[in-house]
Design an enzyme around this catalytic site. Structure first.
Site, mmCIF file in Angstrom:
data_model
loop_
_atom_site.group_PDB
_atom_site.id
_atom_site.type_symbol
_atom_site.label_atom_id
_atom_site.label_comp_id
_atom_site.label_asym_id
_atom_site.label_seq_id
_atom_site.Cartn_x
_atom_site.Cartn_y
_atom_site.Cartn_z
ATOM 1 N N LYS A 107 113.765 35.720 -42.608
ATOM 2 C CA LYS A 107 113.732 34.274 -42.791
ATOM 3 C C LYS A 107 114.837 33.623 -41.948
ATOM 4 O O LYS A 107 115.998 34.068 -41.965
ATOM 5 C CB LYS A 107 113.922 33.913 -44.259
ATOM 6 C CG LYS A 107 112.735 34.292 -45.140
ATOM 7 C CD LYS A 107 111.537 33.404 -44.873
ATOM 8 C CE LYS A 107 110.418 33.658 -45.866
ATOM 9 N NZ LYS A 107 109.275 32.730 -45.661
ATOM 10 N N ASP A 138 110.531 34.153 -39.460
ATOM 11 C CA ASP A 138 109.716 33.131 -40.119
ATOM 12 C C ASP A 138 110.571 31.898 -40.350
ATOM 13 O O ASP A 138 111.538 31.940 -41.111
ATOM 14 C CB ASP A 138 109.182 33.677 -41.446
ATOM 15 C CG ASP A 138 108.304 32.674 -42.193
ATOM 16 O OD1 ASP A 138 107.975 31.621 -41.612
ATOM 17 O OD2 ASP A 138 107.942 32.950 -43.349
ATOM 18 N N GLU A 164 106.821 33.368 -36.823
ATOM 19 C CA GLU A 164 105.875 32.790 -37.784
ATOM 20 C C GLU A 164 106.218 31.335 -38.056
ATOM 21 O O GLU A 164 107.358 31.019 -38.403
ATOM 22 C CB GLU A 164 105.906 33.605 -39.079
ATOM 23 C CG GLU A 164 104.961 33.121 -40.150
ATOM 24 C CD GLU A 164 104.967 34.033 -41.378
ATOM 25 O OE1 GLU A 164 104.736 33.513 -42.490
ATOM 26 O OE2 GLU A 164 105.208 35.248 -41.233
ATOM 27 N N ASP A 191 101.135 30.267 -40.517
ATOM 28 C CA ASP A 191 101.050 30.507 -41.957
ATOM 29 C C ASP A 191 100.702 29.205 -42.677
ATOM 30 O O ASP A 191 99.570 28.992 -43.097
ATOM 31 C CB ASP A 191 102.367 31.085 -42.468
ATOM 32 C CG ASP A 191 102.392 31.262 -43.983
ATOM 33 O OD1 ASP A 191 101.323 31.178 -44.623
ATOM 34 O OD2 ASP A 191 103.482 31.484 -44.554
ATOM 35 N N LYS A 215 96.971 34.534 -46.858
ATOM 36 C CA LYS A 215 97.368 34.784 -48.237
ATOM 37 C C LYS A 215 96.179 34.484 -49.139
ATOM 38 O O LYS A 215 95.609 33.385 -49.090
ATOM 39 C CB LYS A 215 98.575 33.931 -48.618
ATOM 40 C CG LYS A 215 99.814 34.265 -47.781
ATOM 41 C CD LYS A 215 101.006 33.391 -48.099
ATOM 42 C CE LYS A 215 102.204 33.786 -47.231
ATOM 43 N NZ LYS A 215 103.377 32.914 -47.455
#
EC number: 4.2.1.113
Length: 337
Positions: A107, A138, A164, A191, A215
């Site tokens: 992250k 991400d 991402e 995403d 997801k």
């Protein structure tokens, strides 16, 4: 056909599970578990999501609990480690919770942190994984275009697998993808531009990403997600939403049904929970998790039961989302129109 609301409310259990470290701004993950004829399932949209966005999560929970899953093409799923926006000196301890994982998602761009902190975190991950490990970052759409370009230049030395959601909008993704292709060579994965979009296919049809992060819960379930994957025609990474092992099982069944799985999946996040709903959680072993349903243990459901106030909040949310779901057309009708 939807099961009756009374059937959902009759099996609902709400839990509040502590995390090993702060993640997405929370220290505790709440989830509502349901038992259907196919097994246990999970409804756990994040608390800040409104009812309109949460409906898809309920559709997914019903899909997994009340509908047979598609044929499975593999018995286990390779998964990545997930490194929250932590101090660099804590990285090794977090990665140790993901035994055998050859890939780490890190992250970055967290509010209140600097690019220098992101670089130090990624450097620490590279040090632990070694030169052959894979690193993806991400940003959760928190960079603007110039910030993204500057950050990717700074992080380029770590041989990133992909970035991402570097920026929030599809137009920005397309532009940073173009700039990256010109001289950085870092693929762009989408995403939020998939799971929180009115048209989850748009990022693919406009050529704004190289990879889709999928997801099951936010997209409305395994069957909807599989249709989306087939229509998009891009490589995908199946990921979780900080689920309990029950929710991770949903993602694992999705990943097991996708014909081509080119990347390690973000389904190892039960390792970020300090407690789970089962004594046999879906934790990585040799970098993989098995594809199986999870049955919660009664003692853990009792131990980590949410407060009466929070349980009432979740049950009211379930009822509201059920009413919206009962009035909605099929999600794929909107996707394919």
């Amino acid at each position: 056909m939807l099961p009756p609301l009374a059937e959902l409310l009759g099996t609902a259990r709400i839990v509040a599970l502590p995390l090993i470290t702060r993640f997405r701004g929370i220290d505790t993950r709440e989830a509502l578990l349901l038992e259907g004829p196919e097994g246990w399932t999970e409804f756990a949209p994040f608390a800040e999501y409104d009812d309109a966005e949460s409906v898809a999560w309920l559709r997914a929970a019903i899909d997994f609990g009340w509908t047979p899953t598609p044929a499975l093409l593999r018995e286990s799923i390779p998964v990545n480690a997930t490194v929250p926006a932590i101090d660099a000196e804590l990285v090794a301890d977090v990665l140790a919770r993901f035994p055998g994982c050859r890939t780490a998602k890190v992250k970055v761009a967290a509010p209140g942190q600097t690019l220098a902190e992101d670089v130090a975190r990624v450097r620490a991950v590279r040090r632990v994984l070694g030169p052959e490990g894979r690193i993806r970052v991400d940003a959760n759409g928190l960079w603007n275009l110039d910030e993204a370009e500057h950050a990717l230049n700074a992080l380029g030395e770590f041989d990133l697998e992909y970035v991402e959601q570097p920026c929030a909008s599809i137009e920005e993704l397309a532009e940073i993808r173009r700039r990256s292709a010109d001289y950085l060579g870092i693929p762009v994965a989408a995403d939020e531009s998939v799971r929180r979009a009115d048209d989850p296919l748009l990022v693919a049809t406009t050529g704004s990403a190289d990879i889709l992060v999928i997801k099951a819960a936010p997209l409305g379930g395994i069957h909807v997600a599989l249709d989306l994957v087939a229509l998009a025609g891009l490589p995908v990474v199946v990921s979780s939403a900080l689920d309990t092992s029950v929710g991770i099982a949903m993602g694992a069944h999705l990943a097991a049904a996708i014909p081509g799985l080119e990347f390690d999946c973000g389904l190892g996040t039960a390792s970020l929970l300090a407690a789970d709903v089962t004594h046999d959680p879906l934790l990585p072993v040799d970098g993989r998790i098995p594809v199986r349903r999870v049955v919660p243990d009664a003692d853990l459901l009792d131990r980590y039961a949410a407060s009466a106030e929070r349980s009432a909040w979740w049950l009211a949310r379930l009822s509201r989302c059920y009413a919206l779901l009962a009035a909605e057309p099929a999600i794929m009708d909107a996707i394919t129109d």
